[in-house]
Design a protein around this motif. Structure first.
Motif, PDB file in Angstrom:
ATOM      1  N   THR A 115       0.833  -1.204   0.000  1.00  0.00           N
ATOM      2  CA  THR A 115       0.000   0.000   0.000  1.00  0.00           C
ATOM      3  C   THR A 115       0.869   1.254   0.000  1.00  0.00           C
ATOM      4  N   ILE A 116       1.939   1.237   0.792  1.00  0.00           N
ATOM      5  CA  ILE A 116       2.850   2.383   0.856  1.00  0.00           C
ATOM      6  C   ILE A 116       3.584   2.564  -0.469  1.00  0.00           C
ATOM      7  N   VAL A 117       4.046   1.461  -1.048  1.00  0.00           N
ATOM      8  CA  VAL A 117       4.735   1.529  -2.343  1.00  0.00           C
ATOM      9  C   VAL A 117       3.838   2.190  -3.385  1.00  0.00           C
ATOM     10  N   ARG A 118       2.598   1.759  -3.459  1.00  0.00           N
ATOM     11  CA  ARG A 118       1.675   2.304  -4.459  1.00  0.00           C
ATOM     12  C   ARG A 118       1.337   3.759  -4.170  1.00  0.00           C
ATOM     13  N   GLY A 119       1.227   4.104  -2.880  1.00  0.00           N
ATOM     14  CA  GLY A 119       0.960   5.492  -2.518  1.00  0.00           C
ATOM     15  C   GLY A 119       2.105   6.407  -2.912  1.00  0.00           C
ATOM     16  N   LEU A 120       3.327   5.966  -2.645  1.00  0.00           N
ATOM     17  CA  LEU A 120       4.504   6.745  -3.044  1.00  0.00           C
ATOM     18  C   LEU A 120       4.613   6.821  -4.566  1.00  0.00           C
ATOM     19  N   GLY A 121       4.218   5.736  -5.227  1.00  0.00           N
ATOM     20  CA  GLY A 121       4.245   5.729  -6.685  1.00  0.00           C
ATOM     21  C   GLY A 121       3.286   6.750  -7.273  1.00  0.00           C
ATOM     22  N   ARG A 122       2.069   6.816  -6.704  1.00  0.00           N
ATOM     23  CA  ARG A 122       1.100   7.811  -7.184  1.00  0.00           C
ATOM     24  C   ARG A 122       1.608   9.225  -6.957  1.00  0.00           C
ATOM     25  N   ALA A 123       2.375   9.406  -5.880  1.00  0.00           N
ATOM     26  CA  ALA A 123       2.951  10.721  -5.576  1.00  0.00           C
ATOM     27  C   ALA A 123       4.239  10.974  -6.358  1.00  0.00           C
ATOM     28  N   ARG A 124       4.671   9.958  -7.120  1.00  0.00           N
ATOM     29  CA  ARG A 124       5.883  10.028  -7.947  1.00  0.00           C
ATOM     30  C   ARG A 124       7.133  10.304  -7.108  1.00  0.00           C
ATOM     31  N   MET A 125       7.152   9.722  -5.920  1.00  0.00           N
ATOM     32  CA  MET A 125       8.320   9.817  -5.041  1.00  0.00           C
ATOM     33  C   MET A 125       9.172   8.564  -5.241  1.00  0.00           C
ATOM     34  N   LYS A 127      12.442   7.772  -5.389  1.00  0.00           N
ATOM     35  CA  LYS A 127      13.538   7.402  -4.492  1.00  0.00           C
ATOM     36  C   LYS A 127      13.019   6.815  -3.190  1.00  0.00           C
ATOM     37  N   ARG A 128      11.905   7.340  -2.708  1.00  0.00           N
ATOM     38  CA  ARG A 128      11.333   6.820  -1.465  1.00  0.00           C
ATOM     39  C   ARG A 128      10.685   5.454  -1.686  1.00  0.00           C
ATOM     40  N   VAL A 129      10.217   5.202  -2.898  1.00  0.00           N
ATOM     41  CA  VAL A 129       9.661   3.883  -3.212  1.00  0.00           C
ATOM     42  C   VAL A 129      10.726   2.809  -3.014  1.00  0.00           C
ATOM     43  N   ILE A 130      11.921   3.065  -3.519  1.00  0.00           N
ATOM     44  CA  ILE A 130      13.016   2.099  -3.405  1.00  0.00           C
ATOM     45  C   ILE A 130      13.354   1.827  -1.943  1.00  0.00           C
ATOM     46  N   SER A 144       9.320  -9.568   0.448  1.00  0.00           N
ATOM     47  CA  SER A 144       8.793 -10.662  -0.362  1.00  0.00           C
ATOM     48  C   SER A 144       8.878 -10.330  -1.850  1.00  0.00           C
ATOM     49  N   LEU A 145       8.647 -11.339  -2.665  1.00  0.00           N
ATOM     50  CA  LEU A 145       8.627 -11.129  -4.114  1.00  0.00           C
ATOM     51  C   LEU A 145       7.529 -10.145  -4.497  1.00  0.00           C
ATOM     52  N   ARG A 146       6.384 -10.212  -3.820  1.00  0.00           N
ATOM     53  CA  ARG A 146       5.288  -9.278  -4.116  1.00  0.00           C
ATOM     54  C   ARG A 146       5.705  -7.835  -3.868  1.00  0.00           C
ATOM     55  N   ILE A 147       6.438  -7.599  -2.796  1.00  0.00           N
ATOM     56  CA  ILE A 147       6.899  -6.241  -2.502  1.00  0.00           C
ATOM     57  C   ILE A 147       7.891  -5.784  -3.564  1.00  0.00           C
ATOM     58  N   PHE A 148       8.843  -6.645  -3.916  1.00  0.00           N
ATOM     59  CA  PHE A 148       9.804  -6.295  -4.963  1.00  0.00           C
ATOM     60  C   PHE A 148       9.093  -5.995  -6.279  1.00  0.00           C
ATOM     61  N   LYS A 169      20.489  -5.087  -8.519  1.00  0.00           N
ATOM     62  CA  LYS A 169      21.172  -4.857  -7.241  1.00  0.00           C
ATOM     63  C   LYS A 169      20.327  -5.225  -6.026  1.00  0.00           C
ATOM     64  N   LYS A 170      19.049  -4.880  -6.068  1.00  0.00           N
ATOM     65  CA  LYS A 170      18.207  -5.116  -4.894  1.00  0.00           C
ATOM     66  C   LYS A 170      17.585  -6.512  -4.898  1.00  0.00           C
ATOM     67  N   MET A 171      16.928  -6.850  -6.014  1.00  0.00           N
ATOM     68  CA  MET A 171      16.251  -8.148  -6.052  1.00  0.00           C
ATOM     69  C   MET A 171      17.245  -9.296  -6.112  1.00  0.00           C
ATOM     70  N   MET A 172      18.075  -9.308  -7.153  1.00  0.00           N
ATOM     71  CA  MET A 172      19.040 -10.392  -7.294  1.00  0.00           C
ATOM     72  C   MET A 172      20.050 -10.368  -6.154  1.00  0.00           C
ATOM     73  N   GLY A 173      20.411  -9.161  -5.709  1.00  0.00           N
ATOM     74  CA  GLY A 173      21.359  -9.037  -4.605  1.00  0.00           C
ATOM     75  C   GLY A 173      20.820  -9.580  -3.301  1.00  0.00           C
ATOM     76  N   SER A 174      19.484  -9.608  -3.171  1.00  0.00           N
ATOM     77  CA  SER A 174      18.854 -10.143  -1.960  1.00  0.00           C
ATOM     78  C   SER A 174      18.548 -11.628  -2.082  1.00  0.00           C
ATOM     79  N   GLY A 175      18.874 -12.189  -3.236  1.00  0.00           N
ATOM     80  CA  GLY A 175      18.614 -13.611  -3.442  1.00  0.00           C
ATOM     81  C   GLY A 175      17.175 -13.918  -3.788  1.00  0.00           C
TER      82      GLY A 175
END
Length: 206
Positions: A115-125, A127-130, A144-148, A169-175
């Motif tokens: 929910t936070i990811v999508r909210g930040l996305g709508r706000a076009r933030m 860097k904060r999404v990452i 989780s994979l869903r969050i990524f 870097k983030k997904m593959m780097g986290s395994g």
């Protein structure tokens, strides 16, 4: 609990909200006539989502917390966080996340972070999404994979190169291994930027 502005309006507002709840309860027959009406967490979540301002959403949440035999849950917190994201009140969202482990005995769940990811996305933030991925780890959880995938879906709409870097870097780097949905998101980003020739993402590590 975050401070509510203009608390003097709370009694009137709560009375109106409670009447709405009673009407919904009678209509749905969720509560038997022989027992005192206690709202379900689903009822409260819907009431929060129905509010038209940040202050009203917070008032509804605080009012519910004082009802006899009612306790908040992941679903009611998620509803309030969704409403706060709509109004870009991410400062209050952060406070709510910090209070959840003590308030309900568990940290924010996967759906709240999405929910936070999508909210930040709508706000076009972007860097904060990452940074939401790092926020998850602060609560002793592994993203989780869903969050990524949710983060990736926001990034491809803004910057395909940033999305590909996040994947490497983030997904593959986290395994965390991507699935068909992951690669579909990346392909969508390449199509939007007319770079479909780079489409063998799974084989080339994006």
């Amino acid at each position: 609990m975050p401070q509510i502005s203009n608390p003097s309006t709370l009694p009137i507002f709560c009375s109106l909200t409670y009447q709405r709840f009673l009407f919904c309860s009678l209509q749905s027959k969720c509560i038997s006539s022989s027992s005192s009406p206690v709202p379900s967490q689903q009822h409260i979540a819907h009431l929060i989502l129905d509010q038209k301002s940040v202050s009203q959403a917070l008032q509804t949440f605080k009012w519910a917390s004082k009802l006899p035999n009612f306790t908040h849950s992941q679903s009611t917190y998620r509803a309030l966080i969704h409403k706060l994201c709509t109004f870009r009140r991410f400062d209050i969202v952060k406070e709510l996340l910090q209070e959840m482990p003590n308030a309900i005995g568990s940290p924010p769940d996967e759906d709240i972070f999405i929910t936070i990811v999508r909210g930040l996305g709508r706000a076009r933030m972007v860097k904060r999404v990452i940074k939401v991925v790092d926020l998850v780890t602060q609560f002793g959880k592994k993203p989780s994979l869903r969050i990524f995938n949710s983060v990736l879906d926001v990034l491809v709409k803004e910057d395909i190169d940033l999305a590909r870097e996040f994947y490497r870097k983030k997904m593959m780097g986290s395994g965390v291994e991507g699935d068909e949905y992951t690669f579909g998101i990346l392909m969508k980003g390449l199509c939007l930027t007319n770079r479909i020739g780079m489409g063998k993402l799974g084989e080339q590590g994006a």
